[in-house]
Each structure stands twice: as structure tokens, then as C-alpha cells.
Scaffold this motif. Structure first.
Motif, PDB file in Angstrom:
ATOM      1  N   ALA A   1       0.856  -1.190   0.000  1.00 52.82           N
ATOM      2  CA  ALA A   1       0.000   0.000   0.000  1.00 52.82           C
ATOM      3  C   ALA A   1       0.881   1.226   0.000  1.00 52.82           C
ATOM      4  O   ALA A   1       1.957   1.242   0.589  1.00 52.82           O
ATOM      5  N   VAL A   2       0.462   2.261  -0.685  1.00 54.00           N
ATOM      6  CA  VAL A   2       1.225   3.503  -0.715  1.00 54.00           C
ATOM      7  C   VAL A   2       1.030   4.245   0.594  1.00 54.00           C
ATOM      8  O   VAL A   2      -0.085   4.437   1.037  1.00 54.00           O
ATOM      9  N   LEU A   3       2.123   4.665   1.227  1.00 53.70           N
ATOM     10  CA  LEU A   3       2.049   5.444   2.451  1.00 53.70           C
ATOM     11  C   LEU A   3       2.231   6.925   2.191  1.00 53.70           C
ATOM     12  O   LEU A   3       1.540   7.761   2.757  1.00 53.70           O
ATOM     13  N   VAL A   4       3.197   7.247   1.363  1.00 57.31           N
ATOM     14  CA  VAL A   4       3.515   8.655   1.157  1.00 57.31           C
ATOM     15  C   VAL A   4       3.097   9.136  -0.218  1.00 57.31           C
ATOM     16  O   VAL A   4       2.670  10.261  -0.386  1.00 57.31           O
ATOM     17  N   GLY A   5       3.198   8.295  -1.215  1.00 54.64           N
ATOM     18  CA  GLY A   5       2.735   8.656  -2.549  1.00 54.64           C
ATOM     19  C   GLY A   5       3.788   9.302  -3.396  1.00 54.64           C
ATOM     20  O   GLY A   5       4.927   9.476  -2.988  1.00 54.64           O
ATOM     21  N   ILE A   6       3.399   9.662  -4.617  1.00 61.04           N
ATOM     22  CA  ILE A   6       4.347  10.265  -5.537  1.00 61.04           C
ATOM     23  C   ILE A   6       4.806  11.599  -4.994  1.00 61.04           C
ATOM     24  O   ILE A   6       4.013  12.411  -4.572  1.00 61.04           O
ATOM     25  N   ALA A   7       6.094  11.829  -5.032  1.00 56.68           N
ATOM     26  CA  ALA A   7       6.637  13.140  -4.701  1.00 56.68           C
ATOM     27  C   ALA A   7       7.389  13.644  -5.918  1.00 56.68           C
ATOM     28  O   ALA A   7       8.010  12.878  -6.625  1.00 56.68           O
TER      29      ALA A   7
ATOM     30  N   PRO B   1      -9.540 -10.113 -10.304  1.00 57.26           N
ATOM     31  CA  PRO B   1      -9.825  -9.670 -11.669  1.00 57.26           C
ATOM     32  C   PRO B   1      -8.856  -8.571 -12.112  1.00 57.26           C
ATOM     33  O   PRO B   1      -8.279  -7.868 -11.286  1.00 57.26           O
ATOM     34  N   PRO B   2      -8.681  -8.391 -13.423  1.00 56.06           N
ATOM     35  CA  PRO B   2      -7.760  -7.356 -13.921  1.00 56.06           C
ATOM     36  C   PRO B   2      -8.315  -5.954 -13.699  1.00 56.06           C
ATOM     37  O   PRO B   2      -9.505  -5.709 -13.860  1.00 56.06           O
ATOM     38  N   ARG B   3      -7.429  -5.045 -13.333  1.00 55.13           N
ATOM     39  CA  ARG B   3      -7.765  -3.643 -13.136  1.00 55.13           C
ATOM     40  C   ARG B   3      -6.574  -2.811 -13.564  1.00 55.13           C
ATOM     41  O   ARG B   3      -5.453  -3.308 -13.668  1.00 55.13           O
ATOM     42  N   LEU B   4      -6.816  -1.527 -13.740  1.00 50.92           N
ATOM     43  CA  LEU B   4      -5.757  -0.564 -14.017  1.00 50.92           C
ATOM     44  C   LEU B   4      -5.936   0.601 -13.070  1.00 50.92           C
ATOM     45  O   LEU B   4      -7.044   1.095 -12.886  1.00 50.92           O
TER      46      LEU B   4
ATOM     47  N   TRP C   1       4.671  -0.077 -12.728  1.00 49.81           N
ATOM     48  CA  TRP C   1       5.307  -0.832 -11.641  1.00 49.81           C
ATOM     49  C   TRP C   1       5.519  -2.272 -12.097  1.00 49.81           C
ATOM     50  O   TRP C   1       4.606  -3.066 -12.166  1.00 49.81           O
ATOM     51  N   ARG C   2       6.767  -2.586 -12.399  1.00 52.06           N
ATOM     52  CA  ARG C   2       7.084  -3.848 -13.063  1.00 52.06           C
ATOM     53  C   ARG C   2       6.975  -5.064 -12.154  1.00 52.06           C
ATOM     54  O   ARG C   2       6.952  -6.206 -12.632  1.00 52.06           O
ATOM     55  N   ASP C   3       6.907  -4.869 -10.848  1.00 51.08           N
ATOM     56  CA  ASP C   3       6.781  -5.996  -9.928  1.00 51.08           C
ATOM     57  C   ASP C   3       5.333  -6.348  -9.637  1.00 51.08           C
ATOM     58  O   ASP C   3       5.057  -7.291  -8.882  1.00 51.08           O
ATOM     59  N   GLY C   4       4.401  -5.585 -10.216  1.00 51.97           N
ATOM     60  CA  GLY C   4       2.988  -5.913 -10.084  1.00 51.97           C
ATOM     61  C   GLY C   4       2.463  -6.522 -11.368  1.00 51.97           C
ATOM     62  O   GLY C   4       3.222  -6.959 -12.236  1.00 51.97           O
ATOM     63  N   ALA C   5       1.144  -6.560 -11.498  1.00 52.23           N
ATOM     64  CA  ALA C   5       0.527  -7.060 -12.724  1.00 52.23           C
ATOM     65  C   ALA C   5       0.828  -6.105 -13.874  1.00 52.23           C
ATOM     66  O   ALA C   5       1.087  -4.916 -13.671  1.00 52.23           O
ATOM     67  N   ALA C   6       0.787  -6.622 -15.079  1.00 46.34           N
ATOM     68  CA  ALA C   6       0.955  -5.798 -16.276  1.00 46.34           C
ATOM     69  C   ALA C   6      -0.408  -5.553 -16.910  1.00 46.34           C
ATOM     70  O   ALA C   6      -1.320  -6.371 -16.786  1.00 46.34           O
ATOM     71  N   PRO C   7      -0.589  -4.424 -17.591  1.00 48.21           N
ATOM     72  CA  PRO C   7      -1.830  -4.218 -18.332  1.00 48.21           C
ATOM     73  C   PRO C   7      -2.067  -5.375 -19.295  1.00 48.21           C
ATOM     74  O   PRO C   7      -1.169  -5.802 -20.010  1.00 48.21           O
ATOM     75  N   GLY C   8      -3.288  -5.900 -19.288  1.00 47.80           N
ATOM     76  CA  GLY C   8      -3.619  -7.020 -20.157  1.00 47.80           C
ATOM     77  C   GLY C   8      -3.435  -8.377 -19.534  1.00 47.80           C
ATOM     78  O   GLY C   8      -3.858  -9.378 -20.116  1.00 47.80           O
ATOM     79  N   ASP C   9      -2.816  -8.457 -18.340  1.00 49.50           N
ATOM     80  CA  ASP C   9      -2.706  -9.741 -17.668  1.00 49.50           C
ATOM     81  C   ASP C   9      -4.097 -10.242 -17.280  1.00 49.50           C
ATOM     82  O   ASP C   9      -5.044  -9.463 -17.134  1.00 49.50           O
ATOM     83  N   ALA C  10      -4.214 -11.546 -17.063  1.00 46.87           N
ATOM     84  CA  ALA C  10      -5.510 -12.145 -16.757  1.00 46.87           C
ATOM     85  C   ALA C  10      -6.045 -11.737 -15.396  1.00 46.87           C
ATOM     86  O   ALA C  10      -7.245 -11.832 -15.134  1.00 46.87           O
ATOM     87  N   GLY C  11      -5.170 -11.273 -14.504  1.00 52.85           N
ATOM     88  CA  GLY C  11      -5.615 -10.885 -13.176  1.00 52.85           C
ATOM     89  C   GLY C  11      -4.655  -9.912 -12.535  1.00 52.85           C
ATOM     90  O   GLY C  11      -3.527  -9.720 -12.988  1.00 52.85           O
ATOM     91  N   GLY C  12      -5.117  -9.262 -11.475  1.00 53.40           N
ATOM     92  CA  GLY C  12      -4.280  -8.329 -10.721  1.00 53.40           C
ATOM     93  C   GLY C  12      -4.439  -6.893 -11.188  1.00 53.40           C
ATOM     94  O   GLY C  12      -5.025  -6.616 -12.237  1.00 53.40           O
ATOM     95  N   THR C  13      -3.890  -5.980 -10.391  1.00 53.35           N
ATOM     96  CA  THR C  13      -3.977  -4.553 -10.683  1.00 53.35           C
ATOM     97  C   THR C  13      -2.685  -4.057 -11.298  1.00 53.35           C
ATOM     98  O   THR C  13      -1.620  -4.175 -10.698  1.00 53.35           O
TER      99      THR C  13
ATOM    100  N   ALA D   1      -5.164  -1.571  -0.272  1.00 53.85           N
ATOM    101  CA  ALA D   1      -4.257  -2.635  -0.719  1.00 53.85           C
ATOM    102  C   ALA D   1      -4.661  -3.206  -2.065  1.00 53.85           C
ATOM    103  O   ALA D   1      -3.814  -3.702  -2.809  1.00 53.85           O
ATOM    104  N   ILE D   2      -5.953  -3.130  -2.416  1.00 51.56           N
ATOM    105  CA  ILE D   2      -6.408  -3.669  -3.703  1.00 51.56           C
ATOM    106  C   ILE D   2      -5.741  -2.957  -4.875  1.00 51.56           C
ATOM    107  O   ILE D   2      -5.656  -3.492  -5.972  1.00 51.56           O
ATOM    108  N   ALA D   3      -5.237  -1.738  -4.623  1.00 52.56           N
ATOM    109  CA  ALA D   3      -4.551  -1.003  -5.693  1.00 52.56           C
ATOM    110  C   ALA D   3      -3.250  -1.670  -6.107  1.00 52.56           C
ATOM    111  O   ALA D   3      -2.695  -1.338  -7.161  1.00 52.56           O
ATOM    112  N   PHE D   4      -2.750  -2.606  -5.312  1.00 48.77           N
ATOM    113  CA  PHE D   4      -1.450  -3.220  -5.595  1.00 48.77           C
ATOM    114  C   PHE D   4      -1.499  -4.750  -5.615  1.00 48.77           C
ATOM    115  O   PHE D   4      -0.459  -5.390  -5.672  1.00 48.77           O
ATOM    116  N   THR D   5      -2.708  -5.313  -5.578  1.00 50.33           N
ATOM    117  CA  THR D   5      -2.794  -6.771  -5.551  1.00 50.33           C
ATOM    118  C   THR D   5      -2.385  -7.368  -6.892  1.00 50.33           C
ATOM    119  O   THR D   5      -2.660  -6.800  -7.953  1.00 50.33           O
TER     120      THR D   5
END
Length: 210
Positions: A14-20, A180-183, A105-117, A172-176
Motif C-alpha cells: 500500500a502507498v504510504l507517502v505517494g508520488i513526490a 480480476p484485472p484492473r488498471l 510498476w514492473r513488480d505488479g501485474a501488467a496491463p492485459g494480464d488475466a488478473g491483478g492490478t 491494498a487492492i490497488a497493488f494486488t
């Protein structure tokens, strides 16, 4: 300001501080932030509310990557930005230095993957220059979002736009990496704190496959 998203693990990332962003004169940054009030539009997708991704042609790459030459296109905002991988180092997610380039974010899901954000991050401004996500709060539910790669065109629709105080973090769902797939598209917003050189909020756009 630092170009970063601070992350922490609480079951899921989960993001704590966010983009700076790069530091700029406080009065200038405050003026920019003032045009982005708190946003609360649409319904944030749940773990089971997304459909399979739609694409106009078969993916020409394996899961978990974004092809070279990928571009994010958002018609309402006039965005046509190159997408490059970014990683987390010492708990901080990098953001591309070029304000018109978007990071995936390369350690998370990629756009078009079958699942994940799939998580895309970008600047609201950088060194006095508007970033690719400068007008992210202007998006509305139903707006189309495209990610075009060589041989594949992924289509999403916006379902929610939210402002989250950085002090509270993001859901936390923003980084799962599952479900289902999300962006999600993330940038800074809200008041500018001249003491820390950071914006106090994150603006997050939630999208699902169209």
C-alpha cells in the motif's frame, strides 16, 4: 521534491507517502495543487467486479511485462505518453524523470494480464512543467483509457476517481497481483506542504477492462 512513491507491506503493498515530485517554489506548487480539490467520483471496483481484458489483437508478449513502445492514451486529457518500467528501491517506487513519460510498476501485474492490478504512475508537474497526469482529476466514470503496444490494443474504462490522503495510504487492492484485472493511474494532488516539499494527497483513477 523527490520523484518517488513510498511503499510498505501490510498484507499487500500500500502507498504510504505517494508520488513526490521535484521541488519547485512553494507558491507555484500551491497554486497548481489548488486547482485539484478532493475528488470522489464513481465506485471503486471490488476484488470480484472486473471483466476479462479486451484487446483488438492477440498479445505479442508474455504476461508480466510491458512491450517496448507501449503508449498510454487518454482522449479526454489529450494524453499520449510512452510507458516504461519502474521498480521499488528501498521501499520507494521510482517515477520517470521525463514528466511526459509514465511509469509502470514492473513488480505488479501488467496491463492485459488475466488478473491483478496494473499500476501506472506519473507526474502532476516536474520542475515547473506539467506532467502527463496533470489533469488526472478531470477524468469521469465511463471515460476510455487505452494502452497500445505493438500488436495489441488494450481498452479500459474509468469507474472511479478518488483522492486519498498520503498519511492514510491507498487501499491494498490497488497493488494486488491477484483477482480480476484492473488498471490504476496514480499521481499527486491536494495541498502542497512547503515544509516537506510534497503534496499531501494522491489522486487515483480506477479503471476496468472495457
Amino acid at each position: 521534491m523527490r520523484r518517488a512513491i513510498a511503499l510498505a507491506a501490510a498484507g499487500l503493498l500500500a502507498v504510504l507517502v505517494g508520488i513526490a515530485l521535484l521541488r519547485e517554489p512553494a507558491e507555484r506548487a500551491s497554486a497548481r495543487a489548488a486547482i485539484h480539490p478532493v475528488v470522489n467520483r464513481g465506485t471503486v471496483p471490488t476484488i470480484s467486479s472486473s471483466a476479462p481484458p479486451s484487446r483488438s489483437s492477440a498479445r505479442q508478449r508474455g504476461p508480466g511485462t510491458v512491450a517496448a513502445g507501449a503508449h498510454l492514451r487518454i482522449a479526454r486529457l489529450g494524453v499520449d505518453s510512452r510507458v516504461v518500467p519502474v521498480r521499488v528501491h528501498d521501499g520507494v517506487m521510482g517515477v520517470p524523470r521525463d514528466p511526459q513519460v509514465v511509469g509502470w510498476w514492473r513488480d505488479g501485474a501488467a496491463p492485459g494480464d488475466a488478473g491483478g492490478t496494473a499500476v501506472l504512475v506519473g507526474h502532476v508537474n516536474y520542475a515547473g512543467v506539467d506532467g502527463a497526469f496533470a489533469r488526472l482529476p478531470d477524468l469521469r466514470p465511463g471515460d476510455p483509457v487505452r494502452l497500445d503496444e505493438p500488436g495489441a490494443h488494450l481498452r479500459y474504462r474509468v469507474v472511479a476517481v478518488r483522492t486519498y490522503p498520503k498519511a492514510r495510504g491507498l487501499p491494498a487492492i490497488a497493488f494486488t497481483r491477484s483477482g480480476p484485472p484492473r488498471l490504476v493511474l496514480i499521481t499527486c494532488g491536494g495541498p502542497f506542504d512547503a515544509t516537506t516539499g510534497n503534496y499531501e494527497d494522491n489522486v487515483v483513477v480506477w479503471a476496468v477492462p472495457a
